[in-house]
Write a protein that holds these residues in place. Structure first.
Motif, mmCIF file in Angstrom:
data_model
loop_
_atom_site.group_PDB
_atom_site.id
_atom_site.type_symbol
_atom_site.label_atom_id
_atom_site.label_comp_id
_atom_site.label_asym_id
_atom_site.label_seq_id
_atom_site.Cartn_x
_atom_site.Cartn_y
_atom_site.Cartn_z
ATOM 1 N N GLU A 114 5.301 -15.251 -11.393
ATOM 2 C CA GLU A 114 4.560 -14.019 -11.701
ATOM 3 C C GLU A 114 3.851 -14.123 -13.057
ATOM 4 O O GLU A 114 2.715 -13.698 -13.208
ATOM 5 C CB GLU A 114 5.505 -12.807 -11.674
ATOM 6 N N HIS A 142 -1.383 -3.263 -4.551
ATOM 7 C CA HIS A 142 -0.220 -3.255 -3.659
ATOM 8 C C HIS A 142 -0.145 -2.002 -2.793
ATOM 9 O O HIS A 142 0.639 -1.937 -1.862
ATOM 10 C CB HIS A 142 1.079 -3.378 -4.461
ATOM 11 N N ALA A 143 -0.923 -0.998 -3.115
ATOM 12 C CA ALA A 143 -0.903 0.230 -2.309
ATOM 13 C C ALA A 143 -1.583 -0.039 -0.968
ATOM 14 O O ALA A 143 -2.441 -0.920 -0.849
ATOM 15 C CB ALA A 143 -1.626 1.342 -3.051
ATOM 16 N N GLN A 144 -1.179 0.716 0.040
ATOM 17 C CA GLN A 144 -1.824 0.555 1.346
ATOM 18 C C GLN A 144 -3.296 0.959 1.227
ATOM 19 O O GLN A 144 -3.628 1.971 0.609
ATOM 20 C CB GLN A 144 -1.095 1.424 2.389
ATOM 21 N N HIS A 145 -4.165 0.188 1.841
ATOM 22 C CA HIS A 145 -5.607 0.438 1.762
ATOM 23 C C HIS A 145 -5.955 1.908 1.985
ATOM 24 O O HIS A 145 -6.790 2.470 1.277
ATOM 25 C CB HIS A 145 -6.339 -0.415 2.794
ATOM 26 N N ARG A 169 6.384 -8.811 2.572
ATOM 27 C CA ARG A 169 6.922 -8.066 3.705
ATOM 28 C C ARG A 169 6.239 -6.730 3.917
ATOM 29 O O ARG A 169 6.367 -6.115 4.956
ATOM 30 C CB ARG A 169 8.433 -7.868 3.547
ATOM 31 N N GLN A 170 5.563 -6.210 2.888
ATOM 32 C CA GLN A 170 4.928 -4.912 3.133
ATOM 33 C C GLN A 170 3.424 -4.948 2.862
ATOM 34 O O GLN A 170 2.859 -4.044 2.296
ATOM 35 C CB GLN A 170 5.597 -3.787 2.341
ATOM 36 N N GLY A 171 2.757 -6.003 3.310
ATOM 37 C CA GLY A 171 1.328 -6.067 3.052
ATOM 38 C C GLY A 171 0.552 -6.582 4.247
ATOM 39 O O GLY A 171 1.106 -6.799 5.325
ATOM 40 N N ARG A 172 -0.739 -6.751 4.044
ATOM 41 C CA ARG A 172 -1.613 -7.242 5.093
ATOM 42 C C ARG A 172 -2.061 -8.652 4.763
ATOM 43 O O ARG A 172 -2.211 -9.015 3.608
ATOM 44 C CB ARG A 172 -2.862 -6.363 5.202
ATOM 45 N N ARG A 198 11.042 -16.928 -9.817
ATOM 46 C CA ARG A 198 10.141 -15.891 -9.345
ATOM 47 C C ARG A 198 9.350 -15.264 -10.493
ATOM 48 O O ARG A 198 8.159 -15.038 -10.393
ATOM 49 C CB ARG A 198 10.959 -14.813 -8.629
ATOM 50 N N LEU A 212 -8.588 -4.011 9.856
ATOM 51 C CA LEU A 212 -7.489 -4.301 10.779
ATOM 52 C C LEU A 212 -6.969 -5.699 10.475
ATOM 53 O O LEU A 212 -7.568 -6.701 10.858
ATOM 54 C CB LEU A 212 -7.975 -4.206 12.226
ATOM 55 N N ALA A 213 -5.858 -5.753 9.789
ATOM 56 C CA ALA A 213 -5.371 -7.043 9.308
ATOM 57 C C ALA A 213 -4.008 -7.355 9.901
ATOM 58 O O ALA A 213 -3.253 -6.462 10.298
ATOM 59 C CB ALA A 213 -5.285 -7.020 7.788
ATOM 60 N N ALA A 214 -3.725 -8.626 9.954
ATOM 61 C CA ALA A 214 -2.423 -9.088 10.441
ATOM 62 C C ALA A 214 -1.354 -8.831 9.385
ATOM 63 O O ALA A 214 -1.658 -8.636 8.203
ATOM 64 C CB ALA A 214 -2.498 -10.579 10.744
ATOM 65 N N GLN A 215 -0.112 -8.823 9.828
ATOM 66 C CA GLN A 215 1.008 -8.730 8.899
ATOM 67 C C GLN A 215 0.948 -9.919 7.931
ATOM 68 O O GLN A 215 0.737 -11.058 8.353
ATOM 69 C CB GLN A 215 2.322 -8.757 9.699
#
Lengths: 303, 303, 303, 303
Positions: free
Chosen positions: B294, B226-229, B148-151, B290, B140-143
């Protein structure tokens, strides 16, 4: 179909080897696994691998654990229901892989089916064999008169002999020049260029892998009387392998797809009127003359 | 993961059954065939069928008869060459079928991969089980602030407890109302309507069949940091099954895809200048700030 | 459907802008371009771009230069012929792009059609709006008795009120908790996690692009009476846009696909016997009782 | 490339016609719309329709209403970000349709790309023109020694003349016999059979429609130096049309795809060691000799 002794030995060795598996296995298909089925004068099709059986279709439709305990009767009924109502996704759960040897002009029609995996023999990388397709005399037919893309009457034996002489001589000469251009001691042309001199009846080969749903779609188009004879014979040979592999699905396919007809809204209305005893003519049918002819042909056919 | 005793018995029965086959067979994968691998709190993934092995990739690349007689060394080298140079079609010759139980919000990401066959449990036809996903507190992680699309950081234990209480209560209540609406003695609502009240963490299940090339593409995106856990853990479990199934292809995939980076024309020019001993800064690099960041992250990482 | 004043202004601005083009242009479709067509309580579908027209189908079928000079009559006849005989590739030459707002449970059915391009609003990246679907009372139906995946009679007004109260309260509460979990001053949970608490009737949106052949296939399944009401209304709205866009293809589709029936080999034999005046019963028909019932329903229907 | 006066007139008529549209329109592409771009000796490629522009990519990525008000700068940055990180779906939102005339052996390579729509001139239905490809002498190369599927040195002018004489004579003779077999007053053979006598360098033509993502994938493989020259020249001509159509996406493609290299986990480790000043040799690199050579070639190249 001409296999070298080496190829025969390799196929025999593969057929001798056995392993234990927990996967669904189909004895009737295992029986012919790896064996080339002759098609046309030098071509063949052979099943080299498969996954799933009739049970896999049922399992996917039920999304249940395992193959369940239902009676065969039930499975047949469910598969027929799925086929009749075009619930196509469970048929995607079976997969088959063929090794095919076929003339290039047939390969060009075949490859239009995009939902398959293909690895073709590369004429950039290797030299093609001296093998080309010559139709049997009884398949040498005149251009159809009533159908812009079909065949009509069979040629006379004189005309057939003339055609075959032309086809043979041109294929031979083109192949001889192909070899001449390739000769590393002579012209030494790159393979990717020399091959452009070959005729479209030259044989190629590929591995072709497809799921059952898309295979049945392929067969419905290519085992059809409107398909060119030279691809239809491949489709017919493959249909026999499907009958061994998934007999329930194959029978449902014959009943509800290959042997079925689609009747339009207008055609259905004509049939209903006829069944009520009404006299219906092309003029009073409400459908176009062309569609009327197509409908009457379907209703009167004795196939 | 909770299987009923009935399901355990069915799986065990499947695992006991054996048949002889002429097909390529992979002992290491047969070992775990049908066995559910637990993922998340109630999910699983299990291999239910497969076709082909490392040899099938090589065979397609060679379009030869049979599996040939080359040494394992050669096969490994060829597979690594194919992977490195993105010659992808031979990897399509292997096929695998999974049975997966997964939360609906994971299913929604997963289904975006279009080159697979799917049969999902139908909530129009059947009632869904009372099973929903609750993250473990450490997930359970914060934004994230910078992405913008990770934890970002893990929640405090108090916040985590609050979140879990909300998730649990809402899932429970929505499911209870789902049952209440379905009750044939009560409201008797149609299943296809009642289900719209369920939360997105409700579990569903499906059969999912895909070829190896497209599976590796799926894994390259979904086993990625980068994928959701919640989808990554499925991808990781499946990657282990791939290692059992096609060990040579799996190793090539890890070396040349998962562990590889793509360097742009501009980035490559920076690397060349650096290797010549030139001092290059973000300003003199010729690439955007940027992209510079990288690139530096890639070159300095110790992974 | 609730657009903000800002969205109205944007759409209006787009509709005002005009450019000259050499491409085929369809005035009847341009008329409604960008305009949202309301569907369900908060959803919409709107055409945002298109390519090709009826002429593009004809052009591909003829593989000729330009749109040619044939009379409209001819084009209609050719398009109807192509549709009747399932020559599908020319219909792939037209492309359309929709912007759709739809409940998540509808999106889950929709996405099963794999031959389209999709970009969906990302709830990992952005916060979803407080919008959820509540059926109109006349669409709240009981589970069908004779059809495991359909609806039967409409609920009584009392039962409907109870169902709506449950759906509304749960959707509201789940959304309120979603916001509470997201609150950066409060729990601050990552968006990709908070969203798992939302109910399946929450609205999402996407851009969806597809060619005409695959669109017609989608419509033939989703504008069908067996489709769930909530996706059928989208299909029906889209069918109207197709009528504006490619009127000849749309009419052929209605006549030869949506309004057509497939008659099996066995069914055809029954029809032929009936037309000859023979008495045929379920027992003497040679087809299964289920198929007999389906066939009689088709022949007697007055639709 | 030889167009008949009739074809010239048709193209000119199409180019003269103008309509108003609300759709995104790209002036630089409209400028060349319908115009054949010559490729090889008798081939061409021409854009006949398109949908979308750079803005459509951005719009899909943002799933926002309309094209928004962001500055061009932002759009370029977003498109470059999408390309760099292989977020490919927004690029699917643009579509383009080409009319291509190409030799059959090129068509056979081209058609392997399955994610496109194709309508090809049918030699079952119509008679093919007397047009075949003859390489320019400077493209007649010997088989490469170090690369099994490539070309090496250009042939001597004597060898080239010999090759061209063979290619020309065989193509001419095969075509003459094709006509002879077709002659309705003579042999009258069906078109679908007579065509099998033609050589693989005979020209065919098709309409080919594809989305931008899949087109760029096609171009990344076919505009590559490893592609056969005869397809590469088509890819290069099409790349120019892409630069007109979606200049931002095209530039991002050149920087991050065509000009990029993929470095493996092992290769990356070598680069890091080199950048730290360590001496690394093939032996100490930890990668295979072949991969070492490939890596060194990349790092030392001055392209």
């Amino acid at each position: 179909m001409d296999l070298t002794p080496e190829q025969h030995a390799e196929i025999e060795a593969l057929r001798q080897s056995r392993a234990e598996t927990r996967r669904p296995t189909v004895a009737a298909l295992e029986e012919i696994l790896f064996q080339p089925i002759p098609v046309l004068d030098h071509g063949f099709v052979r099943v080299v691998d498969y996954m799933g059986d009739d049970g896999a279709i049922v399992q996917a439709a039920r999304v249940s654990y395992g193959r369940g305990t239902k009676r065969v009767q039930d499975d047949a009924g469910l598969i027929r229901y799925l086929m009749r109502h075009r619930h196509t996704t469970p048929f995607e759960m079976c997969e088959i892989k063929y090794h095919v040897k076929l003339p290039i002009f047939v390969a060009r029609q075949w490859i239009r089916h995009r939902t398959a995996s293909v690895n073709e023999y590369s004429a950039r990388y290797s030299v093609l064999d001296r093998e080309y397709y010559l139709p049997a005399p009884e398949h040498l037919a005149a251009q159809a008169r009533d159908n812009r893309q079909g065949r009509g009457e069979v040629l006379t034996s004189e005309a057939a002999a003339d055609v075959l002489a032309l086809l043979r001589a041109d294929a031979e000469r083109c192949y001889a020049h192909y070899e001449e251009m390739l000769d590393p001691e002579g012209l030494g042309l790159a393979r990717e260029l020399a091959r452009i001199n070959l005729t479209l009846n030259t044989y190629t080969q590929w591995y072709w892998k497809i799921d059952l749903h898309n295979l049945l779609h392929f067969l419905s188009l290519r085992a059809d009387p409107h398909a060119q004879h030279e691809i239809r014979v491949y489709a017919e040979a493959m249909l026999e392998t499907v009958r061994r592999w998934v007999p329930l699905a194959a029978q449902a396919f014959l009943d509800y797809r290959l042997g079925a007809v689609t009747v339009s809204a207008g055609g259905l209305s004509v049939i209903r009127r006829l069944l009520k005893g009404e006299t219906v003519t092309a003029e009073t049918s409400g459908i176009s003359p062309r569609e009327w002819r197509e409908l009457m042909a379907v209703l009167e056919s004795e196939r």
